[in-house]
Design an enzyme around this catalytic site. Structure first.
Site, PDB file in Angstrom:
ATOM      1  CB  ALA A 166      -0.942   0.001   1.196  1.00  0.00           C
ATOM      2  N   GLY A 201       0.112 -16.757  -0.203  1.00  0.00           N
ATOM      3  CA  GLY A 201      -0.770 -17.304  -1.229  1.00  0.00           C
ATOM      4  C   GLY A 201      -0.717 -16.650  -2.588  1.00  0.00           C
ATOM      5  CD  GLU A 276      -5.370 -18.127  -2.102  1.00  0.00           C
ATOM      6  OE1 GLU A 276      -5.881 -17.419  -1.211  1.00  0.00           O
ATOM      7  OE2 GLU A 276      -4.176 -18.044  -2.438  1.00  0.00           O
ATOM      8  CG  HIS A 401      -4.587 -18.059   8.153  1.00  0.00           C
ATOM      9  ND1 HIS A 401      -4.509 -19.416   7.939  1.00  0.00           N
ATOM     10  CD2 HIS A 401      -4.532 -17.484   6.916  1.00  0.00           C
ATOM     11  CE1 HIS A 401      -4.411 -19.649   6.642  1.00  0.00           C
ATOM     12  NE2 HIS A 401      -4.431 -18.499   6.007  1.00  0.00           N
ATOM     13  NE  ARG A 447      -7.741 -16.452   4.782  1.00  0.00           N
ATOM     14  CZ  ARG A 447      -6.785 -15.591   4.464  1.00  0.00           C
ATOM     15  NH1 ARG A 447      -6.691 -14.444   5.117  1.00  0.00           N
ATOM     16  NH2 ARG A 447      -5.928 -15.874   3.503  1.00  0.00           N
ATOM     17  CG  HIS A 511      -3.806 -13.938   8.839  1.00  0.00           C
ATOM     18  ND1 HIS A 511      -2.486 -14.249   8.564  1.00  0.00           N
ATOM     19  CD2 HIS A 511      -4.401 -13.720   7.638  1.00  0.00           C
ATOM     20  CE1 HIS A 511      -2.291 -14.225   7.247  1.00  0.00           C
ATOM     21  NE2 HIS A 511      -3.431 -13.899   6.667  1.00  0.00           N
ATOM     22  NE  ARG A 546      -6.993 -10.346   4.553  1.00  0.00           N
ATOM     23  CZ  ARG A 546      -6.255 -11.240   3.881  1.00  0.00           C
ATOM     24  NH1 ARG A 546      -6.428 -11.399   2.576  1.00  0.00           N
ATOM     25  NH2 ARG A 546      -5.367 -11.987   4.508  1.00  0.00           N
TER      26      ARG A 546
END
Length: 723
Positions: A166, A201, A276, A401, A447, A511, A546
């Site tokens: 970012a 990932g 995923e 996670h 998740r 996470h 997320r």
């Protein structure tokens, strides 16, 4: 990896040292004075007849005052212009009261700059088709980027805090597309010392195969589904519509000023796309299982070599610099108060174009976290924003996670979502697959659902004391597994585990921060002149949880959005003008000014060491409290206890920091402010949804807060949190 490490070591030992000293003498000049301040101790210790002698009578210490240096550049170097960065002040007392300063960066002599430019040119001409070449390019080109951008005022810049995806996206777009001078500041010694580096990932792109059925609308639906129905639709559409273009612009730039990341390719040369969890299509591009490293090495190299980007390493932001606009009284962020990690010197970096918080989230404030140890994930962005009066939101939604490697008394190691995307199965100690007991999608459920499932199974007591949650991908081809997940394979082999033959013990770990500093779609916060992007920001994209592989793309899209606003938007230009006026007329608040006498005394008499040790102890206590009471599953009573404990910890952390500002006390202070904010947000929200689950003792089932947007998940309830 050996080549990467060698290049980094070479950079620190040779080119990097000179470059870092160049920045150090600009932001922290008293260290330059201690080295003699003479022609014999120029940038990097070189002898330089053209570098001006620093006046030993100049004021140093807690304030840094810009002075005019009569160092006229040679006509052959058009990027070097005469200095014009004097801050008017009536007296020393008045300046200390105003509490602000601008920094006058030291320019290197021509033969040093030429050497750096030659090194950068040599690196740029080499192939960027591998991570090692990127690291080498970053290292060898870093020297040239440590010089200030060609600007008429040292405060005429965008200040970016954080060197992850970012931060680099904001810096590169601002500098390259809008010619805005940028100062990129970060806590580590290298720009790759950021959380983006550790992403395994991949990053969302777009599957252009018509058979895949991948569309922007499909991605928006996946984001909303994973977010437990709490995601802001406009934020999701922005990501889906602008994402592919930002990836091509910033990461697939073969000949331009940005990055060309060597993502994995299929046999026909097209980008390799994988699936995923919770994605309706295979749309994830990757570089084996170290995508974050590949992206970070290349994008930081692009930022480092850009002539309008100035790099400031090993520097912490202690507080935001805030001023008031004369006449209206409107508060505006005009930069940041900073602390050098090595010398403990403090200064202020003024920035009238805006300040961008891009220093990551707060998952590191938990006892068990996938985030690496260090300063990067201690909640600095949220803490800084809250202390400056900017709004935060949705901090209770901390994502855990589902699959981190469980080895007692060892830090948690991330086992990427891509493993389950490639077919890994969650099993208990008896070999029974359990994921579909909790959700019809099993291992590919959102998740938060999978994390609670793994948590619940791991909490089940067994007579033999054996752990009860494992990840099994032994059914896949051995050679393919080692090639697809080389980093994980190596890590496991070092611990006598084999990904191709063993079921791997797993537990959830903190996470990612789904909430953060509240922003709009252009990264603007509630405080004028302050922006946020990446994990630091709460755009509304993630809602309550997320979606896998959105984090890197979010950093690109929203980092770029901040830069576009600053560089072209009418309000962005107006903010710069107001910040300039506020800075010159009123200065900036400095909350540490009153503590300097005490700070100097305890550093001299050696009491600082005991306070540093105490800060480390308190941080460990804080992490334990967060894990025990604000973890995967929370209870009302536990949250009350957490708020009480964290309030005491915050007060103690504030006091320690005022006594001795060091990297340890800065980190503790930010973690305490952020942790308390998370606990208060969790206590204020009685509805279990997404990553925020409230368990009422004695009640099973957890129907509280369920609706049609919760995706039919079964609530996993329990009160024992410790793992």
């Amino acid at each position: 990896m050996d080549k990467v490490a060698a290049a980094a070591t070479k950079s620190i030992g040779a080119v990097g040292t000179a470059a870092e000293r160049a920045v150090h003498t600009s932001v922290f000049p008293s260290a330059h004075r201690r080295s003699g301040g003479s022609r014999k101790s120029c940038v990097g210790g070189f002898s330089c007849s053209s570098h001006p002698v620093r006046d030993p009578r100049r004021l140093y210490g807690s304030r840094i005052f810009a002075t005019r240096e009569n160092h006229t550049p040679r006509p052959s170097d058009p990027s070097r212009r005469p200095r014009n960065d004097v801050v008017p002040r009536s007296s020393r007392t008045a300046a200390r009261t105003r509490g602000y300063a601008t920094t006058a960066a030291v320019r290197s002599c021509d033969h040093h700059r030429s050497s750096a430019a030659a090194s950068s040119s040599s690196s740029s001409s080499s192939s960027s088709s591998s991570s090692s070449s990127s690291s080498s390019s970053s290292s060898s080109s870093s020297s040239s980027s440590y010089y200030p951008p060609p600007t008429s005022s040292s405060s005429d810049r965008l200040l970016v805090v954080g060197s992850g995806v970012a931060g680099c996206a904001a810096a590169l777009i601002a500098a390259e597309r809008h010619s805005v001078p940028v100062t990129l500041l970060y806590a580590g010694s290298l720009p790759t010392d950021c959380n983006s580096f550790w992403a395994q990932g991949g990053i969302i792109y777009r599957n252009y195969d018509p058979k895949a059925g991948d569309t922007p609308e499909s991605l928006v639906n996946d984001v909303k589904r994973a977010g437990a129905g709490l995601s802001a639709e406009d934020a999701a559409w922005k990501l889906a519509l602008e994402g592919p273009d930002r990836v091509r612009e910033l990461l697939l730039d073969e000949r331009g000023p940005f990055a060309n990341v060597p993502f994995d390719r299929a046999e026909d040369g097209s980008l390799s796309l994988c699936l995923e969890a919770s994605h309706a299509a295979a749309r994830i591009i990757h570089r084996a299982d170290s995508t974050g490293m590949a992206i970070t090495e290349h994008i930081t190299a692009a930022a480092v070599r850009h002539p309008l980007v100035t790099i400031v390493p090993e520097t912490l932001v202690t507080d935001l610099a805030v001023s008031s606009v004369p006449g209206t009284g409107e508060r505006v962020c005009v930069g940041a108060h900073v602390l050098n990690r090595r010398t403990r010197e403090r200064g202020t970096i003024a920035a009238t174009r805006g300040t961008v918080l891009a220093s990551g989230g707060l998952a590191g404030i938990y006892e068990h976290s996938t985030n690496p140890p260090g300063f990067n994930a201690l909640g600095s962005s949220a803490a800084l924003a809250r202390r400056a009066g900017a709004s935060t939101r949705d901090l209770e939604y901390v994502q855990f996670h589902p699959t981190s490697l469980f080895i007692p008394d060892e830090a948690r190691f991330l086992l990427t979502e891509a493993l389950r995307g490639e077919g890994a199965i969650l099993r208990d100690a008896d070999g029974r697959a359990f994921a579909k007991d909790y959700h019809p999608d099993g291992e590919l459920a959102p998740r938060d659902v999978v994390a609670r499932a793994v948590f619940a199974e791991s909490q089940k007591a067994r007579d033999d004391g054996q752990h009860n949650a494992y990840l099994d991908i032994t059914h896949r081809d051995e050679s393919w597994l080692r090639g697809r997940f080389p980093t994980i394979d190596k890590h496991l082999l070092q611990r006598d585990m084999d990904i191709t033959g063993d079921a791997i013990p797993v537990v959830p770990a903190a996470h990612y921060t789904c909430g953060g500093v509240e922003t709009d779609l252009e990264g603007r916060t509630s405080l004028r002149g302050l922006y946020a992007a990446g994990e630091a920001a709460r755009t509304g994209l993630h809602g309550g949880n997320r979606l896998a592989s959105t984090s890197l793309l979010e950093g690109l899209v929203y980092g770029g959005a901040v830069a576009d606003h600053v560089g072209t938007h009418e309000e962005g230009l107006e903010t710069a003008s107001l910040a300039s006026v506020a800075l010159m007329k009123g200065g900036a608040e400095n909350p540490l000014e009153d503590s300097m006498e005490w700070y100097s005394r305890i550093v001299v008499n050696g009491e600082a060491l005991s306070r540093v040790d105490k800060a480390k102890t308190l941080l460990a206590d804080l992490k334990r409290s967060m894990w025990d009471y604000v973890g995967v599953v929370r209870t009302p009573a536990g949250l009350v206890r957490a708020v009480d404990q964290l309030t005491e910890l915050r007060d103690e952390a504030d006091e320690l920091y005022l006594q001795v500002p060091t990297s340890e006390t800065v980190g503790l202070r930010d973690a305490a402010h952020a942790g308390l904010a998370v606990a208060e947000a969790a206590r204020a929200n009685p509805v279990s949804r997404g990553a925020h689950t409230i368990a009422v003792e004695g009640v099973q089932g957890g129907a509280e807060g369920k609706d049609e947007d919760s995706d039919g998940e079964e609530e996993v309830m329990g009160v024992g949190i410790g793992i």
